[in-house]
Enzyme design. Structure first.
Site: not given
Length: 353
Positions: A197, A290, A293
């Protein structure tokens, strides 16, 4: 109010300070307790405001963000920092330097190419991730010797193609985790595909930097290219990366379909497509991050007969994504980051070719 995450915003632009403050105030769990137009002012305010998280610009007068981060690190500060950096080549390089200096996450600075509305959810997500993060000791890559039979002349194994595929997903803390993990892996492995990410424009710089540390090629993926043994591809920021079957092997597919849980690229998208394309030949690895996903995607890999590894809670900067996968019961083995290179090599021996 006492339970809210307290944030100090550091940026020399009054417009950006206001934009960040306004967007964070939209989240009921976050309170902006102050702003500073350079790190020297922030240093004076931190003892009084006691923030839980700092947002930090990189280019400022009197003291730049990188110098400030190194100062915090030298003073053993435990306040997590989210870098909010400009979408430029220089900004990308400085942001990666900041990660090496102790920042826990990167966000693209709001400017003409970003609406404040689209920034709000992502900025709050990054701040909450930072608030839950734990500073981990920096690991130095150590070259991992291949296990018996894991690395062969790649195209041919047992009279046919080697169809094994390594899929890796990471979020908060993942940039530094990957900077340790990938250079620790030997050359000649099956194709590696990574979703980290990270904002658009930063992913290419990250891949190029890790490429300098590895004995094999690491670069950003392009659309519709075949996956090759001994090559690691990163999903470009702001694009989902899917794996599709092609000519007895695999190729990439980049899309800009809607973000999933504020994430584009999404680990779930990569893992689910990898499960569909590779089935039992897939090895899925979920690192620090976090949210959740990757958990559903890892479930798809398990159901397809593939193998799964997740980073152990003890070494995660944020134990979110691996926890979600563990709760689904789809993690074959939880492994501390320092042991992950060896675990990958050993797991590959149990993945059918």
């Amino acid at each position: 109010m006492a339970d809210k995450i307290k944030v100090l915003v550091i940026d020399d632009s009054a417009l950006v300070r206001k934009a960040i403050t306004d967007t964070l105030h939209l989240d009921p769990d976050i309170e902006v307790v102050g702003t500073a137009n350079d790190p020297l002012i922030a240093i004076e305010k931190i003892p009084k405001l006691r923030p839980d998280v700092l947002t930090l610009d990189m280019e400022m007068p009197r003291m730049d963000g990188l110098t400030f981060l190194r100062k915090l690190k030298a003073e053993k500060s435990t306040i997590p920092v989210v870098v909010v950096s400009a979408l430029t080549q220089r900004g990308s390089q400085m942001a990666l330097d900041a990660m090496e200096a102790g920042a826990c996450d990167i966000l693209a600075k709001p400017d003409g190419s970003y609406s404040i509305g689209s920034l709000a959810g992502r900025l709050a997500f990054h701040v909450k991730a930072a608030a839950r993060s734990r500073r981990q000791p920096q690991l130095t890559p150590v070259k991992t010797a291949p296990a018996s039979g894991s690395v062969r002349p790649v195209a041919i194994a047992s009279g046919g193609l080697d169809l094994r595929l390594i899929l890796i997903g990471a979020s908060t803390g993942g940039v530094e985790a990957l900077r340790y993990l990938l250079p620790s892996l030997p050359a000649g492995l099956p194709p590696i595909v990574v979703v980290q990410h990270i904002p658009a424009h930063f992913s290419k710089a990250m891949a190029e930097r890790i490429n300098q540390l590895c004995d094999y090629e690491v670069r950003e993926a392009v659309d519709n290219e075949p996956l090759q043994p001994g090559v690691c591809l990163f999903a470009p920021g702001d694009f989902h990366l899917l794996i599709v079957k092609r000519f007895g092997g695999y190729s990439t597919r980049l899309t800009q379909s809607p973000p999933i849980q504020y994430c584009r690229p999404s680990v779930d998208v990569l893992f689910r497509s990898g499960a569909d394309a590779a089935g039992a030949h897939a090895l899925g690895i979920l690192l620090t991050g976090m949210g959740s996903d990757g958990a559903i995607g890892m479930q798809a890999i398990k159901r397809a007969g593939g193998r799964t590894l997740a980073e152990h809670e003890d070494s995660c900067v944020v134990y979110g994504m691996p926890r979600a996968a563990a709760k689904l019961g789809v993690v074959d083995q939880a492994v501390r980051l320092g042991q992950m290179p060896d675990a990958i090599i050993k797991a590959l021996d149990s993945v059918p070719r």
